[in-house]
Design a protein around this motif. Structure first.
Motif, PDB file in Angstrom:
ATOM      1  N   LYS A 123     -35.674 -21.617  -9.408  1.00 34.06           N
ATOM      2  CA  LYS A 123     -36.425 -20.910  -8.356  1.00 34.06           C
ATOM      3  C   LYS A 123     -35.478 -20.160  -7.430  1.00 34.06           C
ATOM      4  CE  LYS A 123     -40.683 -22.077  -9.351  1.00 34.06           C
ATOM      5  NZ  LYS A 123     -41.698 -21.051  -9.697  1.00 34.06           N
ATOM      6  N   LYS A 127     -35.401 -16.128  -7.026  1.00 33.22           N
ATOM      7  CA  LYS A 127     -35.647 -15.553  -5.695  1.00 33.22           C
ATOM      8  C   LYS A 127     -34.524 -14.606  -5.268  1.00 33.22           C
ATOM      9  CE  LYS A 127     -36.382 -16.928  -0.857  1.00 33.22           C
ATOM     10  NZ  LYS A 127     -37.680 -16.265  -0.656  1.00 33.22           N
ATOM     11  N   LYS A 353     -41.686 -22.274 -17.665  1.00 33.02           N
ATOM     12  CA  LYS A 353     -41.056 -23.242 -16.773  1.00 33.02           C
ATOM     13  C   LYS A 353     -40.260 -24.259 -17.579  1.00 33.02           C
ATOM     14  CE  LYS A 353     -44.912 -23.311 -13.440  1.00 33.02           C
ATOM     15  NZ  LYS A 353     -45.926 -24.218 -12.843  1.00 33.02           N
TER      16      LYS A 353
END
Length: 484
Positions: A123, A127, A353
């Motif tokens: 993540k 980002k 994922k």
């Protein structure tokens, strides 16, 4: 596992005084005690049997070749099924969007933290448009040790009514500050303390080589456990008991700071992204970093296990298993293995994922092999043996348990059926295939025990099971072994 202590009288030395003639001999003691006689009676190994076994061994010329090879090297090296390894490609038609650089837990049992942070860092990478990054495992390791120390001492306080020799107390004393952990323990740490980049709290010698530190803290905790029990026995004063507990934690905290460093309260993070652009985050707390730069709500994750000893679609926990007092309880929903595979493969193939999982990594594998498969070590060819226990029986007879946590980052699907799995490990790039392992679907069936998914990736009927009161497994149950 309970510790069994057997007192053995040492034999007299040559210069010892001889026993008086009236002293009973060992044989007379046995003869006068039917219980001892029963314990030593049975079917002894005879020389005729040994001769027959040797004749059977000599009769097969293959045994001579196997002996010559296996006396010089390990089973896993000599008997590795190279044909199977070569025919198992590390190629997958479904993978996560990004992968970070392989990490290395070194000589420590921090796999569950490494695997958890390897999920979270994706993540951060997404980002901030990063090629790779690493989150500090030592930061969570520090707080896990202080929390586990408090957890242990609280369990000692809560079991003051039990005999010291009880199996439960002996289990608590066996390994109070172990490196291992479970997913919900990881959740408790991250949601309480946050996370930091590895630059803000790097590894130390004792985080990478934890045995000496663990032994030191274990000795102190056992000593404080003795002090707590003795104090309560003498005074029945719970205030005094908790003063001992707090003094113990002060000592443990000091040992941790000296061994691992002092965790940051705030930190600055500077880095270059994939486009070589300079970025900086200043004056942020670890909890803010988790909330703002990771963004996964770990409280909305669920542990799914496959334990064929027990009924499926039930909620389970393990007594005394945990680390943070007041944190997230360790809970598992038990499902058939095919459902674990279906949910994990959909999460990877459809959501892109990664998936945290727990398994028995030592079975049919070694640290250098790139393949996990039931036939990767050909014991039948070398030793003429096979293995007949099923998954439930392995758990029941102490032959298998959860020993290691890793991350699924890919799956090969053929006609909607799972064929093999891409595994990200934390043993460095010199292990496996540059740090990655290919797991066969058969190996998953037999030795994968747990996966973790977000709520959004799990059917509601499974989430509803979490609302039930859990079945409590005993403290030594193999479903708690990853934390031990």
């Amino acid at each position: 596992m309970a510790v069994i202590r057997v007192k053995v009288d040492s034999k007299p030395q040559p210069d010892s005084d001889p026993k008086p003639e009236s002293s009973p001999t060992s044989l007379s003691l046995v003869a006068s005690n039917p219980a001892l006689l029963q314990a030593v009676s049975g079917s002894p190994v005879t020389f005729d049997q040994l001769a027959k076994y040797k004749s059977n061994f000599d009769h097969d010329p293959k045994n001579k070749l196997a002996r010559r090879a296996l006396m010089k090297d390990s089973y896993v090296s000599v008997l590795e099924n190279t044909e199977l390894v070569q025919s198992t490609p590390a190629v997958f038609n479904n993978k996560t969007k990004i992968e970070g650089k392989i990490t290395n837990q070194k000589s420590s049992g921090r796999c569950w933290i490494f695997a958890g942070l390897n999920v979270l860092r994706l993540k951060v990478m997404e980002k901030h448009n990063l090629e790779t990054t690493e989150l500090s495992q030592t930061y969570l390791f520090f707080y896990d040790k202080i929390e586990k120390s408090n957890w242990f001492l609280e369990n000692i306080v809560n079991t003051l009514d039990l005999d010291l020799d009880s199996r439960e107390i002996q289990h608590l004393l066996t390994d109070p500050i172990q490196d291992g952990g479970q997913w919900d323990m990881f959740v408790s740490l991250v949601t309480k303390y946050g996370v930091v980049p590895i630059e803000a709290f790097p590894d130390s010698f004792h985080s990478m080589n934890s045995r000496q530190m663990d032994e030191l803290i274990t000795t102190k905790l056992r000593t404080f456990a003795k002090d707590i029990r003795n104090s309560y026995s003498a005074h029945s004063d719970m205030n005094q008991v908790h003063e001992i507990r707090k003094a113990a934690l002060d000592e443990v905290y000091r040992i941790l700071c000296i061994s691992l460093g002092v965790p940051p309260q705030t930190f600055d993070w500077t880095f270059y992204d994939k486009d070589k652009a300079f970025k900086q985050v200043s004056g942020i707390t670890p909890l803010e970093f988790y909330q703002d730069h990771v963004g996964i709500d770990l409280n909305k994750t669920v542990s799914l296990i496959n334990d064929p000893r027990n009924p499926y679609y039930e909620l389970y926990t393990v007594k005394h298993l945990g680390n943070v007092v007041g944190g997230v309880p360790v809970h598992y929903v038990n499902l058939p293995d095919e459902q674990l595979k279906l949910l994990a493969s959909k999460t990877i193939s459809e959501k892109k994922k990664s998936v945290w999982f727990g398994c028995h990594v030592g079975k049919f594998s070694n640290r250098t092999t790139s393949v996990l498969d039931l036939d990767v070590i050909d014991y039948n060819s070398g030793l003429s043996i096979s293995f007949d226990l099923n998954k439930a029986e392995r758990l029941q007879y102490g032959e298998s348990l959860m020993t290691h946590a890793m991350v699924f980052t890919g799956v090969q699907l053929e006609n909607d059926a799972t064929k093999r799995w891409r595994v990200e490990n934390s043993w460095g790039e010199n292990s496996g295939n540059k740090g990655f392992i290919t797991m066969s679907d058969r190996w998953f069936t037999e030795f994968v025990y747990q996966i973790v998914l977000e709520y959004e990736d799990v059917p509601q009927e499974i989430l509803d099971v979490m609302k039930r009161d859990p079945v409590v497994l005993p403290p030594w149950d193999p479903m708690g072994a990853l934390a031990q």
